[in-house]
Design a protein around this motif. Structure first.
Motif, PDB file in Angstrom:
ATOM      1  N   UNK A   1      93.788  45.520  42.078  1.00 41.01           N
ATOM      2  CA  UNK A   1      93.215  46.443  40.562  1.00 41.01           C
ATOM      3  C   UNK A   1      94.264  46.006  39.527  1.00 41.01           C
ATOM      4  N   UNK A   2      93.917  46.443  38.568  1.00 40.97           N
ATOM      5  CA  UNK A   2      94.521  46.094  37.303  1.00 40.97           C
ATOM      6  C   UNK A   2      95.223  47.352  36.953  1.00 40.97           C
ATOM      7  N   UNK A   3      96.452  47.171  36.656  1.00 36.90           N
ATOM      8  CA  UNK A   3      97.344  48.436  36.061  1.00 36.90           C
ATOM      9  C   UNK A   3      97.181  48.792  34.763  1.00 36.90           C
ATOM     10  N   UNK A   4      96.729  50.185  34.682  1.00 36.68           N
ATOM     11  CA  UNK A   4      96.266  50.732  33.427  1.00 36.68           C
ATOM     12  C   UNK A   4      95.642  49.777  32.573  1.00 36.68           C
ATOM     13  N   UNK A   5      94.480  49.364  32.722  1.00 32.35           N
ATOM     14  CA  UNK A   5      93.813  48.208  32.404  1.00 32.35           C
ATOM     15  C   UNK A   5      93.228  48.460  30.934  1.00 32.35           C
ATOM     16  N   UNK A   6      93.298  49.771  30.404  1.00 32.14           N
ATOM     17  CA  UNK A   6      93.012  49.777  28.969  1.00 32.14           C
ATOM     18  C   UNK A   6      93.995  49.937  28.181  1.00 32.14           C
TER      19      UNK A   6
ATOM     20  N   UNK B   1     100.316  41.454  28.352  1.00 32.85           N
ATOM     21  CA  UNK B   1     101.159  41.092  29.420  1.00 32.85           C
ATOM     22  C   UNK B   1     100.308  40.210  30.572  1.00 32.85           C
ATOM     23  N   UNK B   2      99.263  40.596  30.646  1.00 30.02           N
ATOM     24  CA  UNK B   2      98.470  39.677  31.535  1.00 30.02           C
ATOM     25  C   UNK B   2      98.202  38.297  30.986  1.00 30.02           C
ATOM     26  N   UNK B   3      97.677  38.309  29.539  1.00 28.18           N
ATOM     27  CA  UNK B   3      97.474  37.224  28.807  1.00 28.18           C
ATOM     28  C   UNK B   3      98.755  36.187  28.837  1.00 28.18           C
ATOM     29  N   UNK B   4      99.822  36.855  28.825  1.00 32.10           N
ATOM     30  CA  UNK B   4     101.338  36.019  28.715  1.00 32.10           C
ATOM     31  C   UNK B   4     101.354  35.412  30.003  1.00 32.10           C
ATOM     32  N   UNK B   5     101.109  36.342  30.965  1.00 30.74           N
ATOM     33  CA  UNK B   5     101.403  35.403  32.289  1.00 30.74           C
ATOM     34  C   UNK B   5     100.404  34.147  32.495  1.00 30.74           C
ATOM     35  N   UNK B   6      99.209  34.608  31.992  1.00 28.64           N
ATOM     36  CA  UNK B   6      98.174  33.327  31.868  1.00 28.64           C
ATOM     37  C   UNK B   6      98.729  32.189  31.088  1.00 28.64           C
ATOM     38  N   UNK B   7      99.086  32.413  30.018  1.00 22.49           N
ATOM     39  CA  UNK B   7      99.801  31.342  29.165  1.00 22.49           C
ATOM     40  C   UNK B   7     100.812  30.397  29.727  1.00 22.49           C
ATOM     41  N   UNK B   8     101.535  31.221  30.691  1.00 24.70           N
ATOM     42  CA  UNK B   8     102.656  30.598  31.525  1.00 24.70           C
ATOM     43  C   UNK B   8     102.121  30.083  32.817  1.00 24.70           C
ATOM     44  N   UNK B   9     101.017  29.635  32.861  1.00 23.08           N
ATOM     45  CA  UNK B   9     100.671  29.005  33.882  1.00 23.08           C
ATOM     46  C   UNK B   9     100.362  29.962  35.528  1.00 23.08           C
ATOM     47  N   UNK B  10     100.632  31.247  35.331  1.00 23.07           N
ATOM     48  CA  UNK B  10     100.765  31.991  36.436  1.00 23.07           C
ATOM     49  C   UNK B  10      99.015  32.226  36.812  1.00 23.07           C
ATOM     50  N   UNK B  11      98.953  31.927  38.098  1.00 19.75           N
ATOM     51  CA  UNK B  11      97.462  32.152  38.436  1.00 19.75           C
ATOM     52  C   UNK B  11      97.102  33.421  38.742  1.00 19.75           C
ATOM     53  N   UNK B  12      96.131  34.318  37.901  1.00 19.48           N
ATOM     54  CA  UNK B  12      95.872  35.609  38.149  1.00 19.48           C
ATOM     55  C   UNK B  12      94.516  35.643  38.551  1.00 19.48           C
TER      56      UNK B  12
ATOM     57  N   UNK C   1      87.454  39.472  30.914  1.00 21.31           N
ATOM     58  CA  UNK C   1      87.590  40.024  29.652  1.00 21.31           C
ATOM     59  C   UNK C   1      88.768  39.954  29.012  1.00 21.31           C
ATOM     60  N   UNK C   2      89.892  40.140  29.755  1.00 22.09           N
ATOM     61  CA  UNK C   2      91.320  40.401  29.323  1.00 22.09           C
ATOM     62  C   UNK C   2      91.998  38.874  29.001  1.00 22.09           C
ATOM     63  N   UNK C   3      91.678  38.007  29.914  1.00 23.66           N
ATOM     64  CA  UNK C   3      92.164  36.571  29.780  1.00 23.66           C
ATOM     65  C   UNK C   3      91.250  35.635  28.905  1.00 23.66           C
ATOM     66  N   UNK C   4      90.307  36.215  28.399  1.00 28.09           N
ATOM     67  CA  UNK C   4      89.234  35.417  27.814  1.00 28.09           C
ATOM     68  C   UNK C   4      90.020  34.910  26.323  1.00 28.09           C
ATOM     69  N   UNK C   5      89.967  33.765  26.061  1.00 26.66           N
ATOM     70  CA  UNK C   5      90.770  33.172  24.715  1.00 26.66           C
ATOM     71  C   UNK C   5      92.287  32.735  24.819  1.00 26.66           C
ATOM     72  N   UNK C   6      92.537  33.240  26.235  1.00 28.27           N
ATOM     73  CA  UNK C   6      94.304  32.975  26.332  1.00 28.27           C
ATOM     74  C   UNK C   6      94.366  31.378  26.687  1.00 28.27           C
ATOM     75  N   UNK C   7      95.406  30.992  25.982  1.00 31.83           N
ATOM     76  CA  UNK C   7      95.765  29.372  26.401  1.00 31.83           C
ATOM     77  C   UNK C   7      96.943  29.334  27.019  1.00 31.83           C
ATOM     78  N   UNK C   8      96.738  28.095  27.985  1.00 36.75           N
ATOM     79  CA  UNK C   8      97.999  27.924  28.726  1.00 36.75           C
ATOM     80  C   UNK C   8      98.999  26.882  28.051  1.00 36.75           C
ATOM     81  N   UNK C   9     100.107  27.301  28.091  1.00 37.64           N
ATOM     82  CA  UNK C   9     101.349  26.325  27.754  1.00 37.64           C
ATOM     83  C   UNK C   9     101.449  25.049  28.917  1.00 37.64           C
ATOM     84  N   UNK C  10     101.701  24.106  28.219  1.00 37.49           N
ATOM     85  CA  UNK C  10     102.006  22.961  28.938  1.00 37.49           C
ATOM     86  C   UNK C  10     103.360  22.709  29.123  1.00 37.49           C
TER      87      UNK C  10
END
Length: 188
Positions: free
Chosen positions: A110-115, A122-133, A177-186
């Motif tokens: 589940x997503x912790x307090x998703x609203x 925080x989830x978008x930040x993890x995504x940008x740092x190449x964490x597979x969610x 929806x949350x990760x939409x538009x997030x960009x990964x750092x290389x």
């Protein structure tokens, strides 16, 4: 793969898709070689209502110890009852940056307090740092249970059954929806 880490009551309480236990969080971790030729370690981190340390903090501490002798590229998979909260994101990012040989995968029930905006960010930040969610699917539950469970049988109904008070949330759609538009750092 080793001894049982998960008990039926833990799976039922912490990993059900449409149930929201207050004050508990569970993480099972698995470390494997990237070529899947070797299985290194696994473990469990639990957080109860009155503990100060989050399950993610305890898990990262255990991973630091486990990875001190692993020099080959490897994958750490975290099977989590909840996605990390915004407070735990910097701890996870620090871990990812210090361990360039590690690919981190988070499979959450589940997503912790998703609203809450800070948790979404925080989830978008993890995504940008190449964490597979990813949200856990039935195959992930099955693997988790039969690799680390206590050998009682489980069913899809146990995992996906709607809770009378909480209804049903499509976590996969919500994460997309949350990760939409997030960009990964290389940086790897």
């Amino acid at each position: 793969m080793g001894r049982a880490w998960l008990y039926y009551t833990t799976l039922k309480r912490d990993f059900r898709k449409n149930f929201f236990p207050i004050g508990t969080s569970c993480i099972v971790y698995m470390i494997t070689a990237n070529d899947m030729s070797d299985f290194y370690r696994s473990g469990l981190s639990l957080k109860w209502r009155n503990q100060r340390e989050h399950a993610e903090e305890e898990c990262i501490d255990k991973l630091e110890y486990e990875l001190c002798n692993v020099k080959r590229p490897c994958t750490v998979t975290l099977f989590m009852s909840w996605t990390p909260c915004s407070e735990c994101v910097p701890i996870i990012i620090d871990f990812v940056q210090r361990h360039r040989n590690v690919r981190l995968r988070i499979l959450a029930a589940r997503i912790y307090y998703h609203e809450e905006p800070e948790n979404r960010e925080g989830l978008r930040i993890l995504f940008t740092y190449c964490v597979d969610l990813k949200m856990m699917k039935w195959a992930d539950y099955y693997f988790l249970w039969y690799s680390f469970g206590d050998n009682k049988s489980i069913s899809r109904e146990l995992i996906y059954k709607p809770h009378p008070y909480h209804g049903i949330t499509n976590w996969e759609t919500e994460l997309r929806k949350i990760l939409q538009g997030g960009r990964r750092k290389v940086f790897r």
